[in-house]
Design an enzyme around this catalytic site. Structure first.
Site, PDB file in Angstrom:
ATOM      1  N   ARG A 262     -31.866 -38.529  34.254  1.00 18.65           N
ATOM      2  CA  ARG A 262     -32.588 -37.745  35.272  1.00 18.65           C
ATOM      3  C   ARG A 262     -34.108 -37.901  35.158  1.00 18.65           C
ATOM      4  NH1 ARG A 262     -28.005 -34.520  34.461  1.00 18.65           N
ATOM      5  NH2 ARG A 262     -26.916 -34.043  36.395  1.00 18.65           N
TER       6      ARG A 262
ATOM      7  N   GLN B 258     -17.858 -32.806  38.330  1.00 25.49           N
ATOM      8  CA  GLN B 258     -18.684 -32.023  37.395  1.00 25.49           C
ATOM      9  C   GLN B 258     -20.051 -31.662  37.980  1.00 25.49           C
ATOM     10  OE1 GLN B 258     -18.679 -35.270  34.386  1.00 25.49           O
ATOM     11  NE2 GLN B 258     -20.795 -34.688  34.024  1.00 25.49           N
TER      12      GLN B 258
ATOM     13  N   GLY C  25     -23.435 -37.569  22.654  1.00 26.19           N
ATOM     14  CA  GLY C  25     -24.761 -37.175  22.214  1.00 26.19           C
ATOM     15  C   GLY C  25     -24.926 -35.660  22.135  1.00 26.19           C
TER      16      GLY C  25
ATOM     17  N   GLY D 133     -30.916 -43.861  24.566  1.00 22.87           N
ATOM     18  CA  GLY D 133     -30.033 -42.816  24.016  1.00 22.87           C
ATOM     19  C   GLY D 133     -28.580 -43.253  24.127  1.00 22.87           C
ATOM     20  N   HIS D 134     -28.206 -43.752  25.311  1.00 20.00           N
ATOM     21  CA  HIS D 134     -26.844 -44.258  25.487  1.00 20.00           C
ATOM     22  C   HIS D 134     -26.590 -45.441  24.535  1.00 20.00           C
ATOM     23  CE1 HIS D 134     -27.561 -42.704  29.754  1.00 20.00           C
ATOM     24  NE2 HIS D 134     -26.503 -42.016  29.370  1.00 20.00           N
TER      25      HIS D 134
ATOM     26  N   MET E 127     -22.468 -41.875  32.570  1.00 22.41           N
ATOM     27  CA  MET E 127     -22.564 -41.890  34.035  1.00 22.41           C
ATOM     28  C   MET E 127     -23.554 -42.968  34.486  1.00 22.41           C
ATOM     29  SD  MET E 127     -21.944 -38.013  35.260  1.00 22.41           S
ATOM     30  CE  MET E 127     -23.553 -37.354  34.891  1.00 22.41           C
ATOM     31  N   GLY E 128     -23.871 -43.900  33.596  1.00 23.14           N
ATOM     32  CA  GLY E 128     -24.749 -45.008  33.974  1.00 23.14           C
ATOM     33  C   GLY E 128     -26.217 -44.620  33.958  1.00 23.14           C
TER      34      GLY E 128
ATOM     35  N   LEU F  16     -28.439 -46.279  32.336  1.00 17.60           N
ATOM     36  CA  LEU F  16     -28.467 -46.246  30.867  1.00 17.60           C
ATOM     37  C   LEU F  16     -29.880 -46.365  30.291  1.00 17.60           C
ATOM     38  CD1 LEU F  16     -25.351 -48.489  30.071  1.00 17.60           C
ATOM     39  CD2 LEU F  16     -25.468 -46.008  30.413  1.00 17.60           C
TER      40      LEU F  16
ATOM     41  N   ASP G  76     -26.347 -33.093  24.869  1.00 14.14           N
ATOM     42  CA  ASP G  76     -25.500 -32.217  25.681  1.00 14.14           C
ATOM     43  C   ASP G  76     -24.650 -31.384  24.716  1.00 14.14           C
ATOM     44  OD1 ASP G  76     -26.018 -33.264  28.545  1.00 14.14           O
ATOM     45  OD2 ASP G  76     -25.739 -35.056  27.341  1.00 14.14           O
TER      46      ASP G  76
HETATM   47  P1  AMP Z   1     -24.584 -39.161  30.607  1.00 14.37           P
HETATM   48  O1  AMP Z   1     -24.618 -40.570  31.110  1.00 14.37           O
HETATM   49  O2  AMP Z   1     -25.849 -38.416  30.817  1.00 14.37           O
HETATM   50  O3  AMP Z   1     -23.356 -38.423  31.017  1.00 14.37           O
HETATM   51  O4  AMP Z   1     -24.492 -39.289  29.010  1.00 14.37           O
HETATM   52  C1  AMP Z   1     -23.490 -40.059  28.398  1.00 14.37           C
HETATM   53  C2  AMP Z   1     -23.523 -39.775  26.916  1.00 14.37           C
HETATM   54  O5  AMP Z   1     -24.808 -40.126  26.391  1.00 14.37           O
HETATM   55  C3  AMP Z   1     -23.310 -38.284  26.588  1.00 14.37           C
HETATM   56  O6  AMP Z   1     -22.517 -38.192  25.413  1.00 14.37           O
HETATM   57  C4  AMP Z   1     -24.709 -37.802  26.343  1.00 14.37           C
HETATM   58  O7  AMP Z   1     -24.782 -36.681  25.487  1.00 14.37           O
HETATM   59  C5  AMP Z   1     -25.334 -39.020  25.683  1.00 14.37           C
HETATM   60  N1  AMP Z   1     -26.782 -38.989  25.802  1.00 14.37           N
HETATM   61  C6  AMP Z   1     -27.510 -38.740  26.933  1.00 14.37           C
HETATM   62  N2  AMP Z   1     -28.824 -38.720  26.645  1.00 14.37           N
HETATM   63  C7  AMP Z   1     -28.938 -38.954  25.302  1.00 14.37           C
HETATM   64  C8  AMP Z   1     -30.032 -39.045  24.376  1.00 14.37           C
HETATM   65  N3  AMP Z   1     -31.285 -38.899  24.787  1.00 14.37           N
HETATM   66  N4  AMP Z   1     -29.757 -39.289  23.080  1.00 14.37           N
HETATM   67  C9  AMP Z   1     -28.476 -39.437  22.657  1.00 14.37           C
HETATM   68  N5  AMP Z   1     -27.402 -39.359  23.472  1.00 14.37           N
HETATM   69  C10 AMP Z   1     -27.624 -39.117  24.760  1.00 14.37           C
END
Ligand code: AMP
Length: 287
Positions: A189, A61, A149, A36-37, A30-31, A33, A152
């Site tokens: 967040r 969602q 990741g 982790g991403h 969801m950007g 970034l 979640d």
């Molecule tokens: P989001 O942008 O938050 O929807 O996350 C996109 C992807 O990045 C999802 O598969 C998350 O589980 C993963 N993700 C988010 N935060 C982390 C993190 N700290 N370490 C590894 N993967 C992550």
């Protein structure tokens, strides 16, 4: 890096890539970034020929409209990070591309208990939205591998269910949570926390590690309660501190000393909701 905004355009491009014999890896986001991403992108690059990242803040969602409105957006910086990491394709659709017929009559997914517990219970409709967007994205991108990741944890289980239920020809690769030095799980967040809250936020990981260290066979109730009390003492409004079967996510109140467990926390700091988890008995995975 090639950028596509239209579903037909990206589909056509990736069909050609597959015909040329390239296997496609996909990292949906969801950007806003962070590293982790990027760790997902780097893992995808290691084993896939063409790596696609999507940035789409999926309205269906979000059960909380304020959370949706305040979701951070840092597109210019995201494009720079993705380019530096070696991403091949960025998919940047708008809502009308993903949901051309609107969002009012989207399919319902029979998630049963998986959406009644933990995040599903606290965020009604959230995992329906996750399935709606992931189903559409997977059909559009057609990857052979999907990278997500374990931060979640429940979302990984929901997407695994979706892939099996719809017989989608994709393999889910789940990767460990990337953390700040303080232990705080990286999250888009976190950008909404002030400096004082950022320091406090690492108490979630501290709590998870403490629960894991104090785990013993028998009742788990007082262990969970002590986690709630610890976070409340740090100023969190605690949503849940739970211990569940790592395979099924069934909530556990007793432990036989053998079953692999996952510790899960959701808590608010101000109006920012943070989640994290720690898996035991799976080596470094999920830590
Ligand atoms: P989001 O942008 O938050 O929807 O996350 C996109 C992807 O990045 C999802 O598969 C998350 O589980 C993963 N993700 C988010 N935060 C982390 C993190 N700290 N370490 C590894 N993967 C992550």
């Amino acid at each position: 890096m090639v950028i596509f905004k239209g579903t037909e355009d990206i589909s056509h491009y990736l069909t050609t890539q597959r015909r040329l014999g390239y296997n496609v890896g996909f990292v949906p986001t969801m950007g806003a970034l962070h590293d982790g991403h990027i760790s997902l992108i780097i893992n995808a690059i290691k084993i896939c020929d063409t790596v696609v990242c999507s940035i789409f803040v999926n309205p269906t969602q979000f059960n909380n409209p304020e959370d949706f409105q305040k979701y951070p957006s840092t597109l210019e910086a995201d494009i720079k990070l993705l380019t530096q990491a070696g991403t091949d394709v960025l998919f940047l659709p708008d809502v009308a591309e993903i949901y051309p017929e609107g969002t009012s009559s989207l399919p319902h997914y029979q998630l049963d208990n998986l959406e009644m517990i933990l995040e599903g219970r606290s965020r009604p409709g959230h995992f329906q939205g996750v399935c709606q967007v992931m189903h559409r994205l997977l059909e559009t991108v057609g990857p052979c591998r999907l990278f997500m990741g374990l931060k979640d944890y429940q979302q990984c289980m929901v997407v695994d269910w979706l892939i099996k239920d719809k017989s989608l020809p994709v393999q889910l690769e789940t990767l460990p949570t990337f953390r700040e030095k303080s232990g705080l799980a990286m999250s888009s967040r976190n950008m909404r926390l002030d400096n004082e809250q950022l320091v406090l936020a690492s108490s979630i990981y501290e709590c998870l590690v403490d629960l894991k260290e104090r785990l013993a066979p028998g009742s788990l109730i007082s262990l969970k309660n002590s986690g709630v009390a610890f976070l409340a003492s740090k100023g969190f409004e605690v949503d849940y501190v739970e211990i569940a079967d790592a395979e099924t996510l069934e909530i556990e109140n007793e432990w036989n000393g053998r079953k692999p467990l996952v510790f899960l926390i959701a808590a608010f700091l101000g109006n920012v909701r943070l989640i994290d988890n720690l898996v035991m008995n799976r080596g470094s995975e999920g830590t």
